[in-house]
Design a protein around this motif. Structure first.
Motif, PDB file in Angstrom:
ATOM      1  N   THR A  47       0.883  -1.209   0.001  1.00 16.47           N
ATOM      2  CA  THR A  47       0.132  -0.048  -0.002  1.00 16.47           C
ATOM      3  C   THR A  47       0.972   1.267   0.078  1.00 16.47           C
ATOM      4  O   THR A  47       2.093   1.248   0.152  1.00 16.47           O
ATOM      5  CB  THR A  47      -0.924  -0.180   1.092  1.00 16.47           C
ATOM      6  N   TYR A  48       0.234   2.441  -0.064  1.00 19.89           N
ATOM      7  CA  TYR A  48       1.049   3.625  -0.207  1.00 19.89           C
ATOM      8  C   TYR A  48       1.394   3.967   1.400  1.00 19.89           C
ATOM      9  O   TYR A  48       0.695   3.538   2.129  1.00 19.89           O
ATOM     10  CB  TYR A  48       0.318   4.894  -0.934  1.00 19.89           C
ATOM     11  N   HIS A  49       2.474   4.613   1.236  1.00 20.67           N
ATOM     12  CA  HIS A  49       2.794   5.242   2.820  1.00 20.67           C
ATOM     13  C   HIS A  49       1.743   6.273   3.099  1.00 20.67           C
ATOM     14  O   HIS A  49       1.404   7.061   2.150  1.00 20.67           O
ATOM     15  CB  HIS A  49       4.304   5.903   2.841  1.00 20.67           C
ATOM     16  N   PRO A  50       1.414   6.324   4.282  1.00 25.67           N
ATOM     17  CA  PRO A  50       0.426   7.164   4.896  1.00 25.67           C
ATOM     18  C   PRO A  50       0.890   8.606   4.618  1.00 25.67           C
ATOM     19  O   PRO A  50      -0.188   9.381   4.610  1.00 25.67           O
ATOM     20  CB  PRO A  50       0.440   6.784   6.356  1.00 25.67           C
ATOM     21  N   SER A  51       1.947   8.916   4.662  1.00 25.84           N
ATOM     22  CA  SER A  51       2.656  10.397   4.390  1.00 25.84           C
ATOM     23  C   SER A  51       2.052  10.722   3.009  1.00 25.84           C
ATOM     24  O   SER A  51       2.123  11.932   2.809  1.00 25.84           O
ATOM     25  CB  SER A  51       3.905  10.684   4.592  1.00 25.84           C
ATOM     26  N   ALA A  52       2.080   9.789   2.181  1.00 25.72           N
ATOM     27  CA  ALA A  52       1.501  10.069   0.737  1.00 25.72           C
ATOM     28  C   ALA A  52       0.208  11.067   0.734  1.00 25.72           C
ATOM     29  O   ALA A  52       0.034  11.897  -0.020  1.00 25.72           O
ATOM     30  CB  ALA A  52       1.592   9.118   0.027  1.00 25.72           C
ATOM     31  N   ALA A  53      -0.855  10.353   1.447  1.00 29.96           N
ATOM     32  CA  ALA A  53      -2.174  11.102   1.661  1.00 29.96           C
ATOM     33  C   ALA A  53      -2.254  12.450   2.271  1.00 29.96           C
ATOM     34  O   ALA A  53      -2.765  13.186   1.792  1.00 29.96           O
ATOM     35  CB  ALA A  53      -3.035  10.057   2.672  1.00 29.96           C
ATOM     36  N   LEU A  54      -1.086  12.651   3.152  1.00 28.20           N
ATOM     37  CA  LEU A  54      -0.833  13.989   3.643  1.00 28.20           C
ATOM     38  C   LEU A  54      -0.742  14.926   2.725  1.00 28.20           C
ATOM     39  O   LEU A  54      -0.623  16.073   2.823  1.00 28.20           O
ATOM     40  CB  LEU A  54      -0.188  13.861   4.813  1.00 28.20           C
ATOM     41  N   ARG A  55       0.250  14.455   1.610  1.00 32.52           N
ATOM     42  CA  ARG A  55       0.614  15.412   0.772  1.00 32.52           C
ATOM     43  C   ARG A  55      -0.036  15.672  -0.345  1.00 32.52           C
ATOM     44  O   ARG A  55       0.371  16.713  -1.312  1.00 32.52           O
ATOM     45  CB  ARG A  55       2.026  14.890   0.136  1.00 32.52           C
ATOM     46  N   VAL A  56      -1.382  15.064  -0.665  1.00 35.18           N
ATOM     47  CA  VAL A  56      -2.129  15.191  -1.664  1.00 35.18           C
ATOM     48  C   VAL A  56      -2.719  16.489  -1.587  1.00 35.18           C
ATOM     49  O   VAL A  56      -3.639  16.883  -0.657  1.00 35.18           O
ATOM     50  CB  VAL A  56      -3.143  14.210  -1.785  1.00 35.18           C
ATOM     51  N   PRO A  57      -2.702  17.505  -2.404  1.00 35.08           N
ATOM     52  CA  PRO A  57      -3.360  18.730  -2.192  1.00 35.08           C
ATOM     53  C   PRO A  57      -4.844  18.695  -2.485  1.00 35.08           C
ATOM     54  O   PRO A  57      -5.534  19.605  -1.703  1.00 35.08           O
ATOM     55  CB  PRO A  57      -2.557  19.844  -3.194  1.00 35.08           C
ATOM     56  N   ASP A  58      -5.400  18.043  -3.223  1.00 33.68           N
ATOM     57  CA  ASP A  58      -6.753  17.980  -3.698  1.00 33.68           C
ATOM     58  C   ASP A  58      -7.351  17.062  -2.615  1.00 33.68           C
ATOM     59  O   ASP A  58      -7.250  16.043  -2.482  1.00 33.68           O
ATOM     60  CB  ASP A  58      -7.113  17.359  -4.965  1.00 33.68           C
ATOM     61  N   ARG A  59      -8.560  17.894  -2.058  1.00 32.80           N
ATOM     62  CA  ARG A  59      -9.183  16.950  -0.927  1.00 32.80           C
ATOM     63  C   ARG A  59      -9.808  15.853  -1.353  1.00 32.80           C
ATOM     64  O   ARG A  59      -9.735  14.640  -0.688  1.00 32.80           O
ATOM     65  CB  ARG A  59     -10.394  18.094  -0.434  1.00 32.80           C
ATOM     66  N   ASP A  60     -10.482  15.680  -2.535  1.00 37.41           N
ATOM     67  CA  ASP A  60     -11.201  14.441  -2.733  1.00 37.41           C
ATOM     68  C   ASP A  60     -10.145  13.283  -2.959  1.00 37.41           C
ATOM     69  O   ASP A  60     -10.350  12.182  -2.639  1.00 37.41           O
ATOM     70  CB  ASP A  60     -12.039  14.411  -4.011  1.00 37.41           C
ATOM     71  N   ALA A  61      -9.100  13.893  -3.740  1.00 42.43           N
ATOM     72  CA  ALA A  61      -8.083  12.831  -4.233  1.00 42.43           C
ATOM     73  C   ALA A  61      -7.375  12.054  -2.725  1.00 42.43           C
ATOM     74  O   ALA A  61      -6.911  11.030  -2.688  1.00 42.43           O
ATOM     75  CB  ALA A  61      -7.018  13.275  -4.890  1.00 42.43           C
ATOM     76  N   GLU A  63      -8.776  12.101   0.159  1.00 45.24           N
ATOM     77  CA  GLU A  63      -9.604  11.083   0.808  1.00 45.24           C
ATOM     78  C   GLU A  63      -9.599   9.712   0.251  1.00 45.24           C
ATOM     79  O   GLU A  63      -9.852   8.702   0.683  1.00 45.24           O
ATOM     80  CB  GLU A  63     -11.087  11.877   0.999  1.00 45.24           C
ATOM     81  N   GLN A  64      -9.675   9.900  -1.215  1.00 47.70           N
ATOM     82  CA  GLN A  64      -9.708   8.610  -1.936  1.00 47.70           C
ATOM     83  C   GLN A  64      -8.498   7.765  -1.653  1.00 47.70           C
ATOM     84  O   GLN A  64      -8.458   6.618  -1.365  1.00 47.70           O
ATOM     85  CB  GLN A  64      -9.620   8.740  -3.361  1.00 47.70           C
ATOM     86  N   LEU A  65      -7.126   8.398  -1.351  1.00 47.52           N
ATOM     87  CA  LEU A  65      -5.924   7.732  -1.444  1.00 47.52           C
ATOM     88  C   LEU A  65      -6.095   7.044   0.094  1.00 47.52           C
ATOM     89  O   LEU A  65      -5.604   6.103   0.485  1.00 47.52           O
ATOM     90  CB  LEU A  65      -4.732   8.781  -1.339  1.00 47.52           C
ATOM     91  N   TYR A  66      -6.472   8.169   1.191  1.00 42.88           N
ATOM     92  CA  TYR A  66      -6.696   7.594   2.556  1.00 42.88           C
ATOM     93  C   TYR A  66      -7.462   6.429   2.509  1.00 42.88           C
ATOM     94  O   TYR A  66      -7.222   5.339   3.324  1.00 42.88           O
ATOM     95  CB  TYR A  66      -7.328   8.710   3.144  1.00 42.88           C
ATOM     96  N   ASP A  72      -6.485  -1.390   2.013  1.00 49.52           N
ATOM     97  CA  ASP A  72      -5.561  -2.237   2.078  1.00 49.52           C
ATOM     98  C   ASP A  72      -4.848  -2.865   3.424  1.00 49.52           C
ATOM     99  O   ASP A  72      -4.744  -4.158   3.629  1.00 49.52           O
ATOM    100  CB  ASP A  72      -4.129  -1.606   1.503  1.00 49.52           C
ATOM    101  N   LEU A  73      -5.196  -2.176   4.488  1.00 48.62           N
ATOM    102  CA  LEU A  73      -4.783  -2.444   5.847  1.00 48.62           C
ATOM    103  C   LEU A  73      -5.993  -3.676   6.313  1.00 48.62           C
ATOM    104  O   LEU A  73      -5.697  -4.637   6.889  1.00 48.62           O
ATOM    105  CB  LEU A  73      -4.847  -1.376   6.890  1.00 48.62           C
ATOM    106  N   ARG A  74      -7.146  -3.175   5.838  1.00 46.10           N
ATOM    107  CA  ARG A  74      -8.188  -4.368   6.166  1.00 46.10           C
ATOM    108  C   ARG A  74      -7.871  -5.553   5.511  1.00 46.10           C
ATOM    109  O   ARG A  74      -8.142  -6.819   5.819  1.00 46.10           O
ATOM    110  CB  ARG A  74      -9.611  -3.806   5.877  1.00 46.10           C
ATOM    111  N   LYS A  75      -7.370  -5.558   4.234  1.00 46.09           N
ATOM    112  CA  LYS A  75      -7.184  -6.775   3.350  1.00 46.09           C
ATOM    113  C   LYS A  75      -6.168  -7.449   4.254  1.00 46.09           C
ATOM    114  O   LYS A  75      -6.187  -8.788   4.495  1.00 46.09           O
ATOM    115  CB  LYS A  75      -6.626  -6.305   2.113  1.00 46.09           C
TER     116      LYS A  75
END
Length: 85
Positions: A47-61, A63-66, A72-75
């Motif tokens: 999965t993506y590193h959690p910090s990647a979600a913090l760096r996404v400037p677009d709110r919808d994107a 939230e989607q990455l989060y 993935d963690l549930r998987k």
């Protein structure tokens, strides 16, 4: 270290971790679509590193990455739960 810990599943958070665990060059996006196993046979969930979600400037994107990371963690949790039986 993996042999000592004997994990039921390995979660690779980001490409650096993924490449270290798998011993090769892989992209997280591609690896997420595959059923991976580490050399010792332990399942790997990429999965993506959690910090990647913090760096996404677009709110919808962001939230989607989060949500992708959470899914993935549930998987990984599901794999670990099935392995315990």
């Amino acid at each position: 270290e993996i042999e000592l810990a004997k994990p039921l599943v390995i979660v690779a958070l980001g490409s650096t971790a993924l490449n270290g665990v798998m011993g090769g060059k892989m992209k997280v996006g591609d690896a997420r679509q595959e059923r991976l196993k580490q050399a010792s046979g332990i399942p790997v969930v990429a999965t993506y590193h959690p910090s990647a979600a913090l760096r996404v400037p677009d709110r919808d994107a962001r939230e989607q990455l989060y949500q992708t990371i959470v899914d993935d963690l549930r998987k990984a949790a599901d794999i670990a739960t099935r392995s315990e039986r």
